[in-house]
Structures are given as C-alpha cells and as structure tokens.
Design a protein around this motif. Sequence first.
Motif, PDB file in Angstrom:
ATOM      1  N   ASP A  10     -28.103   0.444  39.681  1.00  0.00           N
ATOM      2  CA  ASP A  10     -29.374   0.223  38.983  1.00  0.00           C
ATOM      3  C   ASP A  10     -30.579   0.587  39.841  1.00  0.00           C
ATOM      4  N   ASP A  14     -33.265   3.533  39.098  1.00  0.00           N
ATOM      5  CA  ASP A  14     -34.698   3.217  39.075  1.00  0.00           C
ATOM      6  C   ASP A  14     -35.475   4.266  39.870  1.00  0.00           C
ATOM      7  N   TYR A  17     -34.788   8.214  38.367  1.00  0.00           N
ATOM      8  CA  TYR A  17     -35.341   8.440  37.034  1.00  0.00           C
ATOM      9  C   TYR A  17     -36.770   7.900  36.899  1.00  0.00           C
ATOM     10  N   ARG A  19     -37.774   4.851  36.813  1.00  0.00           N
ATOM     11  CA  ARG A  19     -37.699   3.851  35.746  1.00  0.00           C
ATOM     12  C   ARG A  19     -38.649   2.683  36.043  1.00  0.00           C
ATOM     13  N   GLU A  20     -39.567   2.493  35.143  1.00  0.00           N
ATOM     14  CA  GLU A  20     -40.533   1.396  35.259  1.00  0.00           C
ATOM     15  C   GLU A  20     -39.977   0.146  34.582  1.00  0.00           C
ATOM     16  N   TYR A  57     -30.087  10.364  30.241  1.00  0.00           N
ATOM     17  CA  TYR A  57     -31.546  10.297  30.240  1.00  0.00           C
ATOM     18  C   TYR A  57     -32.178  11.691  30.306  1.00  0.00           C
TER      19      TYR A  57
END
Length: 139
Positions: A10, A14, A17, A19-20, A57
């Motif tokens: 994870d 984050d 990518y 990822r927010e 994604y």
Amino acid sequence: MIQNVYLDSDVIIDYLYAREPFFQESVELISLIENKKIKGYISSLIIWNIFYILAKYTNQKSARALIKEFKTIIEIIPIDEKIIDLGLDSSIKDFEDSIQYFAAKSKKIKYIITRNKKDYPNGEIKPLSPKEFLAIFKE
C-alpha cells in the motif's frame, strides 16, 4: 546505524501512483531510502502485487516502467520455500501478510511500514504507519 524497514504494498502504491491523501508521507519515506538514511526492503511477491494494481490504475507499460525505476532503490527479498513454510504454519490470518512478515523477519528487519497495521502481529517486527515511522525517525 542505518535502520532497515520493510515496505508494504500500500505504501509503495501510494508513492508510485501519487495516491492521495497518502502521497506526501510516502514521498518522505522513499526520500529517506533514496538518500540512504534508511534501507528499504520488499519481497519478490510485492513486485507482482504492485504491478497488478498499478496496471489497473494506469496500464501495463506504465506499471512496468514505474516498477523498473523503483526497484533500483529498494532491496528485494526472494520468497523461498522456508518463508512459504513459515507463512503456512503461521497464525497470521492472511497468508500473503504472513509471507511479507517472514520475509522481513528473514532479514532481521525491525519495522514493517504499512497503512494496514492490524494485518500484522505486533511482536518482533513492529508494524507502523508511514506517519508513525517518520515521527520516530525524526526524533
């Protein structure tokens, strides 16, 4: 002495990518690895996990490129029969998490950095969120 840490999927996703709202903490963590202030580890199994998710994604080509670049700064622990057997015999409920735990243990790593702390036992290896680890590291 440089701290060895194990990164869960994870946290890597984050970072790769963006990822927010988790991206900034993952950037700080990866920056410590790039600047050789800590040494980061993952297992060979995580490579497949992050590829699978990133390809969903983005696309396969982008996922491959991101992973190729990322693996230049990280140490990859091979998953062997011993780690698999330890995972199979473990009381850790999620088999994949047991593999990650015993991969980290095989390198005497002190911390697993994850946003899913409940997935790991709190024993020899301490599960910490990126935020918790960064707070300890800055002390």
